[in-house]
Structures are given as structure tokens and as C-alpha cells.
Design a protein around this motif. Sequence first.
Motif, PDB file in Angstrom:
ATOM      1  N   ARG A  22       0.808  -1.224   0.000  1.00 50.48           N
ATOM      2  CA  ARG A  22       0.000   0.000   0.000  1.00 50.48           C
ATOM      3  C   ARG A  22       0.840   1.272   0.000  1.00 50.48           C
ATOM      4  NH1 ARG A  22      -3.891  -2.104  -2.254  1.00 50.48           N
ATOM      5  NH2 ARG A  22      -5.220  -3.482  -1.081  1.00 50.48           N
ATOM      6  N   LYS A  23       1.945   1.278   0.723  1.00 49.43           N
ATOM      7  CA  LYS A  23       2.788   2.494   0.779  1.00 49.43           C
ATOM      8  C   LYS A  23       3.356   2.817  -0.603  1.00 49.43           C
ATOM      9  CE  LYS A  23       2.277   3.297   5.106  1.00 49.43           C
ATOM     10  NZ  LYS A  23       1.292   4.296   5.449  1.00 49.43           N
ATOM     11  N   ALA A  24       3.721   1.799  -1.355  1.00 50.65           N
ATOM     12  CA  ALA A  24       4.244   2.023  -2.704  1.00 50.65           C
ATOM     13  C   ALA A  24       3.136   2.532  -3.617  1.00 50.65           C
ATOM     14  CB  ALA A  24       4.845   0.737  -3.253  1.00 50.65           C
ATOM     15  N   GLN A  25       1.960   1.942  -3.505  1.00 48.51           N
ATOM     16  CA  GLN A  25       0.832   2.400  -4.311  1.00 48.51           C
ATOM     17  C   GLN A  25       0.479   3.843  -3.982  1.00 48.51           C
ATOM     18  OE1 GLN A  25      -1.955  -0.684  -3.248  1.00 48.51           O
ATOM     19  NE2 GLN A  25      -1.423  -1.934  -5.039  1.00 48.51           N
ATOM     20  N   GLU A  26       0.504   4.164  -2.708  1.00 53.45           N
ATOM     21  CA  GLU A  26       0.221   5.532  -2.273  1.00 53.45           C
ATOM     22  C   GLU A  26       1.266   6.507  -2.817  1.00 53.45           C
ATOM     23  OE1 GLU A  26      -0.101   8.138   1.869  1.00 53.45           O
ATOM     24  OE2 GLU A  26       0.018   5.951   1.991  1.00 53.45           O
ATOM     25  N   GLN A  27       2.540   6.097  -2.770  1.00 53.10           N
ATOM     26  CA  GLN A  27       3.602   6.968  -3.269  1.00 53.10           C
ATOM     27  C   GLN A  27       3.463   7.183  -4.782  1.00 53.10           C
ATOM     28  OE1 GLN A  27       7.581   6.007  -1.917  1.00 53.10           O
ATOM     29  NE2 GLN A  27       8.520   7.223  -3.558  1.00 53.10           N
ATOM     30  N   LEU A  28       3.142   6.124  -5.504  1.00 47.58           N
ATOM     31  CA  LEU A  28       2.944   6.243  -6.948  1.00 47.58           C
ATOM     32  C   LEU A  28       1.775   7.189  -7.242  1.00 47.58           C
ATOM     33  CD1 LEU A  28       3.928   5.100  -9.717  1.00 47.58           C
ATOM     34  CD2 LEU A  28       2.048   3.467  -9.525  1.00 47.58           C
ATOM     35  N   TYR A  29       0.698   7.026  -6.501  1.00 46.07           N
ATOM     36  CA  TYR A  29      -0.472   7.882  -6.673  1.00 46.07           C
ATOM     37  C   TYR A  29      -0.129   9.346  -6.395  1.00 46.07           C
ATOM     38  CZ  TYR A  29      -5.114   9.865  -6.010  1.00 46.07           C
ATOM     39  OH  TYR A  29      -6.225  10.654  -6.104  1.00 46.07           O
ATOM     40  N   LYS A  30       0.530   9.583  -5.268  1.00 47.23           N
ATOM     41  CA  LYS A  30       0.872  10.966  -4.900  1.00 47.23           C
ATOM     42  C   LYS A  30       1.835  11.598  -5.902  1.00 47.23           C
ATOM     43  CE  LYS A  30      -0.050  10.875   0.034  1.00 47.23           C
ATOM     44  NZ  LYS A  30       0.494  10.962   1.386  1.00 47.23           N
ATOM     45  N   THR A  31       2.715  10.800  -6.460  1.00 51.00           N
ATOM     46  CA  THR A  31       3.689  11.309  -7.419  1.00 51.00           C
ATOM     47  C   THR A  31       3.031  11.755  -8.721  1.00 51.00           C
ATOM     48  OG1 THR A  31       5.402   9.871  -6.494  1.00 51.00           O
ATOM     49  CG2 THR A  31       5.799  10.748  -8.705  1.00 51.00           C
ATOM     50  N   TYR A  32       2.036  11.008  -9.177  1.00 49.32           N
ATOM     51  CA  TYR A  32       1.487  11.261 -10.515  1.00 49.32           C
ATOM     52  C   TYR A  32       0.047  11.770 -10.541  1.00 49.32           C
ATOM     53  CZ  TYR A  32       5.608   8.932 -12.335  1.00 49.32           C
ATOM     54  OH  TYR A  32       6.897   8.603 -12.643  1.00 49.32           O
ATOM     55  N   SER A  33      -0.638  11.816  -9.425  1.00 46.44           N
ATOM     56  CA  SER A  33      -2.071  12.133  -9.459  1.00 46.44           C
ATOM     57  C   SER A  33      -2.373  13.516 -10.040  1.00 46.44           C
ATOM     58  CB  SER A  33      -2.701  11.975  -8.080  1.00 46.44           C
ATOM     59  OG  SER A  33      -2.117  12.848  -7.149  1.00 46.44           O
ATOM     60  N   LYS A  34      -1.612  14.528  -9.690  1.00 45.18           N
ATOM     61  CA  LYS A  34      -1.895  15.874 -10.224  1.00 45.18           C
ATOM     62  C   LYS A  34      -1.722  15.915 -11.735  1.00 45.18           C
ATOM     63  CE  LYS A  34      -0.893  18.581  -6.104  1.00 45.18           C
ATOM     64  NZ  LYS A  34      -0.012  19.544  -5.473  1.00 45.18           N
ATOM     65  N   LYS A  35      -0.648  15.324 -12.209  1.00 43.98           N
ATOM     66  CA  LYS A  35      -0.367  15.312 -13.650  1.00 43.98           C
ATOM     67  C   LYS A  35      -1.452  14.528 -14.398  1.00 43.98           C
ATOM     68  CE  LYS A  35       3.862  14.969 -15.030  1.00 43.98           C
ATOM     69  NZ  LYS A  35       5.218  14.513 -15.351  1.00 43.98           N
ATOM     70  N   PHE A  36      -1.847  13.389 -13.840  1.00 49.36           N
ATOM     71  CA  PHE A  36      -2.838  12.556 -14.512  1.00 49.36           C
ATOM     72  C   PHE A  36      -4.240  13.158 -14.419  1.00 49.36           C
ATOM     73  CE2 PHE A  36      -0.076   8.495 -14.080  1.00 49.36           C
ATOM     74  CZ  PHE A  36       0.718   8.932 -15.127  1.00 49.36           C
ATOM     75  N   ALA A  50     -13.636  13.637 -14.031  1.00 46.88           N
ATOM     76  CA  ALA A  50     -12.212  13.458 -14.332  1.00 46.88           C
ATOM     77  C   ALA A  50     -11.487  12.785 -13.166  1.00 46.88           C
ATOM     78  CB  ALA A  50     -11.567  14.805 -14.665  1.00 46.88           C
ATOM     79  N   GLU A  51     -11.863  13.154 -11.935  1.00 46.89           N
ATOM     80  CA  GLU A  51     -11.258  12.502 -10.761  1.00 46.89           C
ATOM     81  C   GLU A  51     -11.613  11.017 -10.730  1.00 46.89           C
ATOM     82  OE1 GLU A  51     -12.745  14.951  -7.581  1.00 46.89           O
ATOM     83  OE2 GLU A  51     -11.099  16.382  -7.768  1.00 46.89           O
ATOM     84  N   ASP A  52     -12.856  10.691 -11.061  1.00 46.55           N
ATOM     85  CA  ASP A  52     -13.270   9.287 -11.125  1.00 46.55           C
ATOM     86  C   ASP A  52     -12.473   8.543 -12.190  1.00 46.55           C
ATOM     87  OD1 ASP A  52     -15.139   9.744  -9.134  1.00 46.55           O
ATOM     88  OD2 ASP A  52     -16.859   9.840 -10.517  1.00 46.55           O
ATOM     89  N   VAL A  53     -12.309   9.188 -13.346  1.00 49.01           N
ATOM     90  CA  VAL A  53     -11.542   8.587 -14.443  1.00 49.01           C
ATOM     91  C   VAL A  53     -10.105   8.322 -13.985  1.00 49.01           C
ATOM     92  CG1 VAL A  53     -10.557   9.022 -16.740  1.00 49.01           C
ATOM     93  CG2 VAL A  53     -12.955   9.561 -16.273  1.00 49.01           C
ATOM     94  N   MET A  54      -9.516   9.300 -13.288  1.00 49.21           N
ATOM     95  CA  MET A  54      -8.145   9.133 -12.815  1.00 49.21           C
ATOM     96  C   MET A  54      -8.046   7.956 -11.846  1.00 49.21           C
ATOM     97  SD  MET A  54      -5.730  11.652 -10.555  1.00 49.21           S
ATOM     98  CE  MET A  54      -6.814  11.407  -9.160  1.00 49.21           C
ATOM     99  N   ILE A  55      -8.975   7.858 -10.932  1.00 44.51           N
ATOM    100  CA  ILE A  55      -8.946   6.756  -9.962  1.00 44.51           C
ATOM    101  C   ILE A  55      -9.105   5.415 -10.678  1.00 44.51           C
ATOM    102  CG2 ILE A  55     -10.222   5.697  -8.048  1.00 44.51           C
ATOM    103  CD1 ILE A  55     -10.669   8.650  -7.055  1.00 44.51           C
ATOM    104  N   GLU A  56     -10.038   5.356 -11.633  1.00 43.35           N
ATOM    105  CA  GLU A  56     -10.200   4.132 -12.419  1.00 43.35           C
ATOM    106  C   GLU A  56      -8.918   3.824 -13.195  1.00 43.35           C
ATOM    107  OE1 GLU A  56     -13.673   4.563 -14.881  1.00 43.35           O
ATOM    108  OE2 GLU A  56     -14.957   4.899 -13.142  1.00 43.35           O
ATOM    109  N   GLY A  57      -8.276   4.875 -13.690  1.00 43.14           N
ATOM    110  CA  GLY A  57      -7.004   4.694 -14.401  1.00 43.14           C
ATOM    111  C   GLY A  57      -5.925   4.119 -13.498  1.00 43.14           C
ATOM    112  N   PHE A  58      -5.823   4.640 -12.282  1.00 46.77           N
ATOM    113  CA  PHE A  58      -4.843   4.092 -11.330  1.00 46.77           C
ATOM    114  C   PHE A  58      -5.168   2.633 -10.998  1.00 46.77           C
ATOM    115  CE2 PHE A  58      -3.190   8.353 -10.311  1.00 46.77           C
ATOM    116  CZ  PHE A  58      -1.834   8.055 -10.270  1.00 46.77           C
ATOM    117  N   MET A  59      -6.445   2.311 -10.876  1.00 47.29           N
ATOM    118  CA  MET A  59      -6.814   0.916 -10.608  1.00 47.29           C
ATOM    119  C   MET A  59      -6.355   0.020 -11.762  1.00 47.29           C
ATOM    120  SD  MET A  59     -10.509   1.625  -8.710  1.00 47.29           S
ATOM    121  CE  MET A  59     -11.298   0.281  -9.489  1.00 47.29           C
ATOM    122  N   LYS A  60      -6.518   0.517 -12.996  1.00 45.61           N
ATOM    123  CA  LYS A  60      -6.058  -0.246 -14.167  1.00 45.61           C
ATOM    124  C   LYS A  60      -4.529  -0.363 -14.159  1.00 45.61           C
ATOM    125  CE  LYS A  60      -9.683  -1.071 -16.960  1.00 45.61           C
ATOM    126  NZ  LYS A  60     -10.623  -0.080 -17.321  1.00 45.61           N
TER     127      LYS A  60
END
Length: 190
Positions: A22-36, A50-60
Amino acid sequence: MLFRKTFTTEQEIIKACLKNERKAQEQLYKTYSKKFLAICIRYVKDKELAEDVMIEGFMKIFEKLSQFEEKGSFEGWMKRIMVTQALLTLRKQRGLNMEVLQVESHLEPSNNSYELGQLEADDLMSLIKELPIGYRTVFNLYAIEGYSHAEIGDLLGISESTSKSQLNRARNVLKQKIADIQTKERRING
């Protein structure tokens, strides 16, 4: 005091995410979420969607991470997933209509000169958001994301010539809008 692990390399993050840490997933999310999120907003105008799309994108991304072959950049691979997710959402939400429209006279470029020099990036992004959905989608994919017309055709299920036509019309609309803004500014300042 709790110890929070920070991953220092992309490979460390990928390996840890593959182990569902989870910590790695969180770090990846925090690193790229604004850009994505910015990418998603370019395609889906509504910020909440767009926020929903981004979250679905991270899940993918997390779901397909084992398919990343390290042939290109990791960020580029993730970005493709985000763009694809945004396009899928557009198709579901609004029925992405990519048919070539009959050219209307107001879409023809004017003879007015236009310059991007004084136009701020945010202003240009606002003008792009105002484009009809087909124009905006092709413009984003080609001019901002760097896809070829053949790739756009494959992504959207349209011909390469339709992609070129949509891009040309998007550019003409943008040129006209920029010229109109500058004409208006000259009247106000002049």
C-alpha cells in the motif's frame, strides 16, 4: 513514531506495487495524481468525473502493472492507460461522436493575424476545452499527447483521414478564437 517507507527508485516502486504494498501504491499515486488529473480534465471537462476517471485509471495501472515490459518510460505507459480510460469514459458518457462534420463558414480560418505570444497557457487550455468533443479529443491526442493520426484512428475507431480532418478543424476554430480575442483586446486597448 511510525516508520514510513519511501521508495527511491521507479523499480523499487514497481516491485513493491507488484507485491500490493500500500505504501508504494500511495507513493505512486501521490507522485502522478496531479499530472494525470490534468490529463483526464483535458478529455472529460467535468472535474468530478475526471477525478473518477483518474482513480479508475490508477486501478487499471495497478491491475496491469505486471504487463509493463520496461521497453519505454513507465510514466508514458501509465499515461497511455489514463488517456485510454478517459476515452472509454467519453464513449460511455456522451457517445464519442467522431464523424466529420460539414464545414461551416464560421470554422474557416479568418484572415486576422493571431499570435500565441500574449496568450497564457491556461487561456489556451480554456479555449481547447470549449472545442466540440471530437475536435478536442483529436487535438489533445495529437498536439498534447503526441499520438500519430494512425494511433488516434486505432484508439477512436476512425480513419486516419478523419483524425487529420478533426485536427485541422480544431486548429481552425482555435485560430479564429485567438484572433477574436485579440481583436476584442485591440478594441478595448485601442
